[in-house]
Design an enzyme around this catalytic site. Structure first.
Site, short mmCIF file in Angstrom:
data_model
loop_
_atom_site.label_atom_id
_atom_site.label_comp_id
_atom_site.label_asym_id
_atom_site.label_seq_id
_atom_site.Cartn_x
_atom_site.Cartn_y
_atom_site.Cartn_z
N GLU A 214 -131.11 90.78 13.65
CA GLU A 214 -130.35 90.33 14.89
C GLU A 214 -130.87 91.38 16.05
O GLU A 214 -130.56 92.64 15.73
CB GLU A 214 -128.85 90.14 14.73
CG GLU A 214 -128.17 90.11 15.95
CD GLU A 214 -128.57 88.98 17.12
OE1 GLU A 214 -128.63 87.83 16.75
OE2 GLU A 214 -128.50 89.48 18.10
N HIS B 145 -119.95 67.52 19.98
CA HIS B 145 -120.05 66.32 20.56
C HIS B 145 -120.29 65.15 19.71
O HIS B 145 -120.72 65.48 18.57
CB HIS B 145 -121.55 66.25 21.42
CG HIS B 145 -121.50 66.99 22.62
ND1 HIS B 145 -120.95 66.82 23.79
CD2 HIS B 145 -121.73 68.27 22.39
CE1 HIS B 145 -121.38 67.92 24.40
NE2 HIS B 145 -121.66 68.79 23.85
N LYS C 170 -125.25 66.08 37.85
CA LYS C 170 -124.41 65.84 36.64
C LYS C 170 -123.03 66.74 36.74
O LYS C 170 -122.72 67.53 37.33
CB LYS C 170 -125.35 66.66 35.61
CG LYS C 170 -125.11 66.44 34.03
CD LYS C 170 -126.27 66.66 33.17
CE LYS C 170 -126.11 66.22 31.93
NZ LYS C 170 -126.29 67.21 30.69
N ARG D 283 -128.34 78.42 28.56
CA ARG D 283 -128.72 77.31 27.58
C ARG D 283 -130.32 77.83 27.50
O ARG D 283 -130.89 78.24 28.53
CB ARG D 283 -128.61 75.95 28.00
CG ARG D 283 -127.49 75.54 28.60
CD ARG D 283 -127.62 74.44 29.55
NE ARG D 283 -126.36 73.96 30.23
CZ ARG D 283 -126.07 74.02 31.32
NH1 ARG D 283 -126.44 75.08 32.05
NH2 ARG D 283 -124.91 73.47 31.86
N SER E 22 -127.35 71.92 24.14
CA SER E 22 -126.56 70.85 23.82
C SER E 22 -127.13 69.74 23.23
O SER E 22 -127.99 69.12 23.96
CB SER E 22 -125.76 70.42 24.89
OG SER E 22 -124.70 69.37 24.87
#
Lengths: 419, 121, 508
Positions: free
Chosen positions: C63, C81, C281, C342, C369
């Site tokens: 990492e 979701h 959106k 994102r 997402s």
């Protein structure tokens, strides 16, 4: 379940004074609950002087002032618990608290004195956009690092907010070797004591930028600079006035909020203006037997007034425990014309001994103005004041004779007038 | 002749003072509401003084530093000299309010005293 | 089975960072050959690590940051979701519903919070109802259960605080909220206890193809491995492009959020989405798993993929768009704003599988997402590829369970007393806004892969996430960290690197 006559929540200047007076008024069963490892509250980190001029006729530093009260508490053998956090209070005056030695404590009180003080408004609540790197602190948090831990939160500092904590920290950081590049204030006036502007900023040539705000914070891992801009009279940013100030620290002194999360749990009614409980001249809230004093009630500038107020709360809580019956008749104090709020909001005219102190704050700076008090429609006081500012709490004394002359007063109005 | 406007720092009221200065001496003070203000107005224009509050390191105590202060006010221009001297101080716990930390700091004739208790751990 | 007593008061070794003695060599060769190296310890890397720890494999996670979950995982909508949003032919479409269904079991095994509150997609026009129906159909194709279209009065019965413009909504029963970084910490701790190694502050700067695998080069070492799994989030493109002939580009797409005080946390009871409108959106309005209200995100492509700053325009945009969904945005109760970034790919889908021209190099990239929702299914998919290649034995010692840090604030008084009897530190409240005890903070630091920074403590305990935003508790937490890690307070950082909180001692 433990039982006490009076439980005081908070062992700072307010809680200590209240406990002392309650004891001096004949109540032995008192418990003070304090979340820190020692008594004294916020005064423990206020190492500057200016405390005690009214109370002791001396100028003391915060810890010295606190020590006087800690000594009085010890002399009177008043019980207190440290490192104890109150988790809940019910309107039946049952307190839930916790500490490492006792575990969970359930305490039933005949009377509760709320003395939890206040907290600082954080960056997030005023929505300053930009980076969330290290180096952004509220002034009080920075003060704790410097004055209790002995560490510097930064070296090149910009301070937002010219309230007392911001001003005090400007001087403090400078004395410890940091460079304070500017104190930025949204309003066209400073919200702190005028003497603090003089001895914290003027003394060190620290620029005070009135009618300015911070519109961006830059920095990857640590703050690298802030962008300030001028604002117009509606406090909106004026385009083209942006200025970048390189720095590694931003201190925020943007408001104190009375900490009433617990009060809410007990169904205590709060004022939308102060954020503190609405009280009558006995400093009693809408819940019988729950009193409030100090910064939790309204944010003070002088600890001497906190002490005075808290002595009163202690006295009244003692009266309550001894069985004083509350008088239902009461007058409501209203405000207008420049006066933002009063503490108290209600007065029981028949209970006034000599006089009551009505404390208030104005909404902006005024020069040569009159403080007028009306009992129902009649003006009964008209006092000239040379200077008034939002950062300086004012007092009006309503005497017993006034109430005797206006026996059935139902509305008292306090307002500012030009002539 | 000069009229200097300043805010009195003698107490939190902060009266606005007007000090008339002639030949380097303060002739008249106006705007004060007490003797402290009058004295402050005169002093500030001829020989400004301040109380200095700061911290010094403590070894073996419940807190790493202890607040200290000048017992009386000292000449304003000596503030940073005082700070320099405080840098060198290392106290040992216990420390009690009033303990003398430095005698006659920076030649001012004023002592630095401790302003908070710091228990030994 | 390997078990671990998280409440054991064990001081951790002070030095878990890599410090390389100056040998005069630029590289210090790593001798052990790993079976797997996973690059990146966000939710994807950690989930894959946990899945692979069910098998006898030598696995190492590299990492770049100082802790798990410090990239995209730490700042996002935190939604699991339902899975109607993506095309059935895409990986997103295939993996979302499958991942979603795995959450209840995982949340119990790994002790991270999950709330299946359900979600609503709001339509503000009559025409929009057709779009809702299409979404429902798509969802059903994706294997999403419990979908229904609700009319106006049914919507308002569920959610009385919605804007009266709402005409209808798609209700998804399986929509849920989670804490993505708590989940990642849980996955990582479990993987660690089941034999996975983790190394932090190790950025992969080059990868060399070897005959038997790959050499991963960092500033300090060279790591050798048979297989590489690329879960490097925003920089997965850089990692992939070191070895594959099929290069791709990951665009950082910033999204800003506003977080509100718990006092307005029940403004809505479900995750509220908006069908796209003229404004573009929409943003979501949702409770968080800890009871706050969350609004956001907007979308803005950025050059600098490390730029997590918020902007005036972004915050204003998010607050304005939220007005579509709820009657009154309670701006008085904002406690903070933040940005997430994102990992957006041009192909608009997950990139999962062996990279072209790079045998044994497996991508789990472009996880935008529904990344969190799909994470468990992505982990299984990647594990299947690994199993096919290495045919590993099952790890019979595998323990699926992990105990999280006890949450004082959620306990009954009896449970609290039990805990305090065992360890007094659980009776000392440090974070007053979130009611977090010293015991929890110590556990956060002392447990495997423990916190080393203020934000590390924050993510594991919630200390500092309340209404005063660490104003009250940060000094105390810095003191505790310094004591536990045995370093002076000036070395404690907010989130590693040079984010030191204190610059020196007084008068230095």
């Amino acid at each position: 379940m433990l039982e006490y006559d009076i439980v005081v929540i908070g062992g700072g200047p307010a809680g200590l004074a209240a406990a002392i007076k309650a004891k001096d008024n004949g109540i032995d069963s008192i418990l003070v609950l304090e979340r820190e490892v020692k008594l004294g509250g916020i005064l423990n980190q206020c190492i500057h002087n200016g405390f005690g001029l009214h109370t002791f006729k001396e100028e003391l530093t915060g810890p010295e002032y606190a020590q006087r009260f800690i000594d009085m508490v010890s002399e009177r053998n008043i019980e207190y618990k440290l490192s104890t956090m109150v988790l809940d209070i019910t309107k039946d005056k049952v307190i839930t608290a916790v500490n490492g030695d006792d575990g969970i404590l359930i305490i039933k009180a005949k009377a509760i004195i709320l003395a939890m003080g206040c907290r600082e408004r954080p960056r997030g609540a005023i929505n300053i956009p930009g980076s969330r790197s290290a180096g952004i602190y509220t002034a009080g948090t920075a003060q704790k690092f410097v004055n209790i831990d002995g560490y510097m939160p930064g070296r090149q500092v910009v301070i937002l907010g010219s309230g007392d904590i911001g001003l005090i920290m400007a001087r403090r950081m400078t004395l410890e070797g940091a460079k304070v590049k500017a104190v930025v204030e949204l309003m066209p006036y400073s919200s702190g004591l005028r003497r603090n502007v003089a001895q914290c900023l003027d003394d060190f040539n620290i620029p005070l930028k009135l009618s300015h705000t911070i519109i961006d914070i830059k920095g990857k891992e640590r703050v690298e600079g802030v962008t300030i801009a001028q604002v117009d009279k509606n406090r909106k940013v004026i385009k083209g006035t942006e200025e970048y100030i390189p720095c590694d620290t931003l201190l925020l002194s943007v408001g104190l909020l009375p900490e009433n999360e617990l009060s809410r749990k007990a169904s205590v009614e709060l004022s939308k203006v102060t954020g503190g409980p609405i009280v009558d001249d006995n400093l009693e809230t809408n819940i019988d037997g729950i009193f409030a004093c100090g910064n939790v009630l309204h944010v003070h500038d002088l600890v001497d007034y906190v002490t005075e107020e808290s002595y009163h709360a202690g006295e009244e809580a003692a009266c309550f425990v001894k069985g004083r019956v509350k008088n239902i008749k009461r007058a409501e104090i209203e405000v207008s014309n420049g006066v933002r709020y009063t503490v108290p909001k209600y007065v029981n005219p028949d209970n006034v001994d000599n006089f009551i102190n009505v404390r208030f704050r104005v909404d902006t700076t005024y020069k040569n103005v009159f403080v007028s008090v009306y009992f129902d429609q009649m003006r009964v006081m008209h006092i000239n004041k040379r200077v008034m500012a939002p950062g300086e709490m004012e007092t009006v004394k309503l005497t017993k004779s006034l109430f005797e002359e206006h026996k059935d007063v139902s509305k008292i109005l306090i307002r500012l007038e030009e002539e | 002749m000069e009229i200097r406007e300043l805010v009195c720092i003698g107490c939190p009221v902060g009266c606005s003072l007007k000090v008339t200065i002639k030949d380097g001496k303060a002739q008249k003070v106006e705007g004060n509401t007490c003797r402290i203000g009058e004295q402050y107005g005169i002093n500030e224009c001829t020989n400004p003084k301040r109380i200095v509050t700061s911290t010094v390191i403590v070894e073996g105590g419940e807190e790493r530093v202890v607040p200290v202060k000048t017992e009386k006010d000292i000449p304003k221009e000596k503030i940073f000299d005082v700070i320099e001297e405080l840098k060198k101080v290392k106290m040992r716990a216990p420390v009690n309010i009033g303990d003398i930390v430095i005698k006659d700091v920076s030649g001012t004739g004023v002592n630095i005293i401790a302003a908070k208790n710091n228990k030994k751990i | 089975m390997i078990t671990y007593d998280y409440n054991k008061a064990e001081k951790r070794e002070p030095n878990s960072r890599i410090s390389i003695p100056e040998l005069g060599l630029f590289f210090c060769k790593e001798e052990i050959m790993q079976d797997i190296i996973i690059v990146g310890s966000g939710i994807i890397g950690a989930s894959i690590a946990r899945e692979l720890s069910k098998y006898k494999l030598k696995t190492l996670v590299l990492e770049k940051g100082e802790d798990v979950a410090v990239g995209t995982t730490k700042a996002n909508s935190a939604i699991v979701h339902a899975g109607y949003d993506a095309k059935p032919s895409s990986l997103k479409g295939k993996l979302n519903a499958r991942g979603n269904a795995m959450f209840d079991k995982l949340s119990k095994e790994l002790d991270f919070p999950l709330k299946r509150i359900g979600s609503l997609v709001l339509s503000f026009t009559e025409d929009g109802i057709e779009d809702l129906k299409l979404l429902k159909k798509q969802g059903e194709e994706n294997g999403v259960p419990g979908l229904s279209i609700l009319n106006k009065s049914q919507v308002f019965e569920m959610e009385p605080n919605l804007n009266s413009n709402v005409k209808a909504a798609l209700f998804a029963k399986t929509g849920a909220i989670v804490c993505p970084y708590e989940m990642t910490v849980a996955m990582a701790e479990n993987a660690y206890l089941n034999g996975t190694e983790f190394t932090f502050e190790e950025e992969v700067i080059n990868i060399i193809k070897e005959t038997d695998g790959y050499s991963l080069v960092t500033k300090n070492k060279i790591y050798k491995t048979k297989l590489v799994i690329n879960a490097a989030g925003l920089y997965a493109d850089k990692i992939n492009n070191m070895v594959s002939d099929n290069k791709f580009n990951i665009i950082g797409r910033k999204g800003q959020y506003c977080l509100f005080d718990r006092e307005v946390g029940n403004t809505v009871g479900k995750v509220i989405f908006q069908l796209p409108t003229k404004m573009g959106k929409g943003v979501l309005v949702t409770p968080t798993v800890d009871g706050n209200l969350l609004i956001g995100p907007n979308a803005q492509d950025i050059e600098d993929k490390d730029d997590f700053t918020t902007t005036r325009e972004g915050i204003d945009e998010v607050l304005k768009k939220a007005e579509l969904s709820i009657k009154q945005v309670p701006v008085r109760f904002i406690i903070t704003s933040f940005s997430g970034i994102r990992a957006h790919t041009e192909c608009d889908d997950f990139i999962i599988g062996e990279a072209s021209g790079a045998k044994g190099f497996i991508n789990a990239a472009g996880i935008e997402s529904p990344g969190i929702s799909s994470a468990p299914a992505i982990a299984e998919m990647v594990a299947d590829i690994v199993k096919d290649k290495l045919k590993p034995e099952i790890n019979s010692e595998f323990n699926p369970n992990r105990d999280g840090i006890p949450k004082f604030r959620e306990m009954s008084n009896e449970e609290r007393n039990e805990l305090i009897k065992k360890d007094k530190a659980y009776g000392k409240i440090v974070c007053r806004c979130e009611t977090v005890t010293e015991g929890e903070i110590l556990s956060a630091i002392r447990r495997p892969l423990g916190a080393k920074s203020l934000d590390g403590v924050k993510r594991r305990t919630r200390a500092g996430m309340g209404r005063c935003q660490s104003g009250f508790c940060s000094a105390k937490i810095v003191e505790i960290l310094a004591k536990e890690l045995n370093v002076p307070m000036t070395e404690i950082t907010k989130f590693g690197g040079t984010s030191n909180l204190l610059t020196g001692k007084n008068k230095d």
